[in-house]
Design a protein around this motif. Sequence first.
Motif, PDB file in Angstrom:
ATOM      1  N   VAL A  47      21.962  -0.698 -85.824  1.00  0.00           N
ATOM      2  CA  VAL A  47      21.894  -0.783 -84.348  1.00  0.00           C
ATOM      3  C   VAL A  47      20.719   0.087 -83.907  1.00  0.00           C
ATOM      4  O   VAL A  47      20.861   1.285 -83.685  1.00  0.00           O
ATOM      5  N   SER A  48      19.544  -0.530 -83.822  1.00  0.00           N
ATOM      6  CA  SER A  48      18.322   0.219 -83.529  1.00  0.00           C
ATOM      7  C   SER A  48      18.001   0.277 -82.037  1.00  0.00           C
ATOM      8  O   SER A  48      17.094   1.015 -81.641  1.00  0.00           O
ATOM      9  N   TRP A  49      18.673  -0.506 -81.222  1.00  0.00           N
ATOM     10  CA  TRP A  49      18.571  -0.422 -79.763  1.00  0.00           C
ATOM     11  C   TRP A  49      19.937  -0.017 -79.224  1.00  0.00           C
ATOM     12  O   TRP A  49      20.961  -0.472 -79.729  1.00  0.00           O
ATOM     13  N   GLY A  50      19.935   0.825 -78.209  1.00  0.00           N
ATOM     14  CA  GLY A  50      21.209   1.283 -77.674  1.00  0.00           C
ATOM     15  C   GLY A  50      21.193   1.432 -76.173  1.00  0.00           C
ATOM     16  O   GLY A  50      20.704   0.568 -75.446  1.00  0.00           O
ATOM     17  N   LEU A  51      21.708   2.557 -75.701  1.00  0.00           N
ATOM     18  CA  LEU A  51      21.893   2.779 -74.271  1.00  0.00           C
ATOM     19  C   LEU A  51      20.568   2.729 -73.507  1.00  0.00           C
ATOM     20  O   LEU A  51      20.499   2.178 -72.413  1.00  0.00           O
ATOM     21  N   TYR A  52      19.500   3.280 -74.086  1.00  0.00           N
ATOM     22  CA  TYR A  52      18.224   3.316 -73.371  1.00  0.00           C
ATOM     23  C   TYR A  52      17.677   1.912 -73.114  1.00  0.00           C
ATOM     24  O   TYR A  52      17.298   1.567 -71.997  1.00  0.00           O
ATOM     25  N   ILE A  53      17.630   1.100 -74.155  1.00  0.00           N
ATOM     26  CA  ILE A  53      17.076  -0.248 -74.007  1.00  0.00           C
ATOM     27  C   ILE A  53      17.990  -1.113 -73.137  1.00  0.00           C
ATOM     28  O   ILE A  53      17.523  -1.972 -72.392  1.00  0.00           O
ATOM     29  N   SER A  54      19.294  -0.872 -73.222  1.00  0.00           N
ATOM     30  CA  SER A  54      20.209  -1.646 -72.378  1.00  0.00           C
ATOM     31  C   SER A  54      19.958  -1.352 -70.903  1.00  0.00           C
ATOM     32  O   SER A  54      19.971  -2.264 -70.064  1.00  0.00           O
ATOM     33  N   GLN A  55      19.711  -0.079 -70.570  1.00  0.00           N
ATOM     34  CA  GLN A  55      19.424   0.271 -69.173  1.00  0.00           C
ATOM     35  C   GLN A  55      18.048  -0.228 -68.757  1.00  0.00           C
ATOM     36  O   GLN A  55      17.846  -0.660 -67.615  1.00  0.00           O
TER      37      GLN A  55
END
Length: 384
Positions: A47-55
């Motif tokens: 899981v290389s994308w998380g909360l930052y990219i989602s926002q």
Amino acid sequence: MLELALRPSPRFRLWLAALAVLLVAGLIAYLVQSKAGLSVTGLSRDVSWGLYISQFTYFVGVAAGAVMLLLPTYFHHYQDFKKLIILGEFMAVAAVGMCLLFIFADLGQPQRILNILLHPSPKSVMFWDMLALSGYLLLNLVIGWTTLKSEQHDLPPPPWIKRLIWISIFWAFSIHTVTGFLYAGLPGRPYWFTAIMVPRFLASAFCSGPAILLLLCLALKKLAGFTPGDRGVRGLTTIITYALGINIFFYAMELFTAFYSGIPGHARPIVFLFSGHEGQIYWINYWMWACAGMGISSLFLLLNPQTRHHPQILPWSLGFLVTATWIDKSLGLIIGGFTPNTFGGITEYIPSLTEICITLGVYAAGLILLSVLWKIVLEVRRGP
């Protein structure tokens, strides 16, 4: 006009002070992350994308949603949005600013963003996304500031500003189209690899962006006596209702394609989001069911004219809509894309406390910018 933001207002100063505390907490968390690396986040190899990219993804849509005010005004000469347009332009400025901060936070080492400038690659979707966001930020800032300056001096806006507005209308579609391509161009992620990803992004943006703007305007009405106008509120609520209906319809099409076709790769992420894996329930499952419940509830409340125009019910309808789209388009989108992984395994993603603090700090920075810009607008309209 910046001096107008400094006019004495105890409540406004208290509000900025509270946001400044959140911003400082976010900066401290960012310093911890910059020193220790992304190991302090919930990210992993799978899981290389998380909360930052989602926002980042969500607030690109919020920025693009401002076009729903410009289209009726400049294509159909609908004048009831005049009071809201500058507010929408400045909200887009704050939203794009937050998007850029989330990208910096996600890179780990912010100097890496210079690689896009020093080594531009037209084949990279990220390169075009950076150009689209930077251009949209500049357009909205110039349009909003110039229009407000003209309003301060009781003069019509200069003729050239209308050309920029027309460009910004088409540019708004481009920023979320390119962001959608970041996801839809990855064949190894079945949840994202769909031609309807960009239309879904646009439909979600055109309901969530105006909904946030309208919620903030209703709050401004109570706190500062700002009157958005009943006809403007009714018109914008109608647009939100249509966009929400289209957004839910598009998601229903995804469900049909995934389950009627029987393609396991397309169906498994959806099954995981709503029911977990092999009897094990994950935290995202509760969030996704809450998302579905609030989205459908909001649609029913907005479809009924009696509840859509009810002053006490409308904020709840908009709140449900914003929460539902935020869950679906941020964490739901990211986790659904990465789970199961390319080998069929499950790697649970849980945002760390560091990620949450940095995210709240970026939220605070965006709200500080938005508050100052809107304060200037209100002071200009109140007069000397």
